[in-house]
Design a protein around this motif. Structure first.
Motif: not given
Length: 434
Positions: A171-172, A364-368, A400-402, A412-416
């Motif tokens: 993810c950008a 952000h990942y949807a845009l990426t 596309a489906s992702s 979702g996507v997370n930075q921990v």
């Protein structure tokens, strides 16, 4: 003139059964030229009776996915609009494993297949389907290497077409959404550089530090960290193709003394401690059962006071078991498994790591992903030539489906960001990296 009667009307009834809906939210075009469904809806083409046969043998996501990969089903217009309509219908809208058809539904589907002349033996899956279940115990080192090879050893040139110059496959971080979807590829590289720099700042990198990059890919984070922060980086990957290109990129940048790229399982890294560890888009390959061992290994490789950033996709749609017969594990990420954010945070804390920060990056990942799909479509013929038509269709379908899954909030996507206890005190505020 388009036929309004013919195979399409029967096919529409069959697809409605599979989707678990009264009426299909699509314009369905059959192999005989007939059409059915709302005239202004996104179009799905069934180019062959074989597609219905696949669905009869595997009534659900897997059958449809196999038909798409094989080119027997297509979305000739806006693929996002077609898949969004498909995923909003009945059973596809339900998170978790696909609910099996009832005996009555199966019987109706069978009769429809008879009338359309679609009965026959179960077609062989497209060759792009993974078969790593024969490789031994799940998440053994050998099987994990086979799973990584299936996904990442597709060809560096193919990935370069999709990812762009950054060669970052995660993810950008976008400053602003582009005004139009066609503008996304132009901003992709800057958004990826922003993500790499954000990770460096969160890790508190300083000249002379020694950093481990777990799942280093094509070396993009290692290059950025060494060039801009003066650190030395050990990058590990299970992909031979990734390692070859990462080493070349490091050599071309004159950084071979600062970057060590290895084809190595993270479980075999034994030359710690490291001042910081990055794990960007890697822990999804670890699996739920192995996550405590993953955390323990990285904890032991980290010096006291050192930071680890775990950047990972999460499953947001509630408790569910992974479905091994769905598209993603069969074609894209064999043995991959998404944890919820809560599960990941609990595993990190239970492993003796202190939580410093959690940042959600779902939009952000949807845009990426939309940028990657646009790049793939813009270079379609070249992408097919570098791999195969089926492989290019796998990537188009999965990305596309992702993207739609992230936009709907299912994933979702997370930075921990965590720190091993002991050593330096953590920062008082986020201002260190914001």
């Amino acid at each position: 003139m388009t036929k309004t009667t013919g195979a399409a009307s029967r096919l529409a009834k069959a697809l409605a059964i599979v989707l678990g809906t009264e009426e299909i939210p699509l314009r369905l075009r059959a192999w005989d030229g007939s059409e059915a469904g709302p005239p202004d809806a996104p179009v799905i083409e069934f180019r062959s009776r074989r597609a219905l046969r696949r669905i009869l043998w595997s009534p659900g996501q897997l059958g449809l996915s196999r038909a798409y990969v094989a080119g027997e089903v297509d979305a000739p217009g806006d693929i996002f609009a077609a898949f969004k309509a498909l995923s909003s219908a009945g059973k596809f809208a339900e998170p978790g494993p696909f609910r099996p058809l009832t005996p009555a539904e199966l019987w109706t589907l069978f009769r429809t297949a008879v009338r359309l002349g679609a009965l026959g033996p179960n077609p062989s899956p497209p060759p792009e389907e993974a078969r790593i279940y024969r490789q031994g115990q799940r998440h053994s080192k050998r099987r994990d290497a086979a799973a990584i090879s299936h996904h990442y050893d597709v060809g560096n040139d193919f990935y370069a077409l999709v990812l762009g110059p950054s060669m970052v496959y995660s993810c950008a971080v976008w400053e602003n959404p582009a005004g139009h979807e066609d503008d996304l590829p132009a901003g992709l590289d800057a958004a990826q550089q922003a993500k790499l720099d954000l990770v460096c700042r969160k890790l508190g990198l300083k000249p002379g530090m020694r950093v481990l990059d777990v799942g280093c890919g094509w070396g993009s984070f290692a290059l950025h960290a060494a060039q801009h922060y003066g650190v030395t980086v050990v990058g590990v990957t299970l992909s031979n193709e990734q390692a070859l290109l990462a080493r070349k990129r490091a050599a071309d940048a004159g950084l071979t003394e600062h970057i060590d790229i290895r084809v190595q399982d993270y479980r075999d890294v034994d030359d710690g401690p490291f001042d910081a560890i990055s794990s960007i888009g890697m822990s999804e390959h670890v699996g739920r059962e192995q996550t405590p061992h993953y955390v323990a290994r990285l904890h032991d490789l980290l010096r006291p006071g050192g930071r680890l950033l775990n950047h990972a996709i999460s499953w947001n749609a509630g408790p569910t078991s992974p479905d091994p017969d769905s598209f993603i594990p069969r074609y894209v990420f064999p043995d991959g498994e998404m944890l919820s954010l809560g599960e990941m945070v609990t595993a990190l804390e239970s492993g003796g790591l202190e939580i410093l920060d959690v940042e959600a990056l779902r939009p952000h990942y949807a845009l990426t992903l939309r940028a990657w799909v646009r790049r793939l479509e813009d270079h379609w013929n070249e992408a097919v030539g570098l791999t195969s038509l089926g492989r290019a269709r796998v990537w188009r379908l999965y990305m596309a489906s992702s993207a739609l899954g992230f936009e709907a909030g299912l994933t979702g996507v997370n930075q921990v960001l965590v720190q091993r206890r002991g050593g330096a005190q953590p920062p008082l505020r986020r201002t260190e990296w914001l």
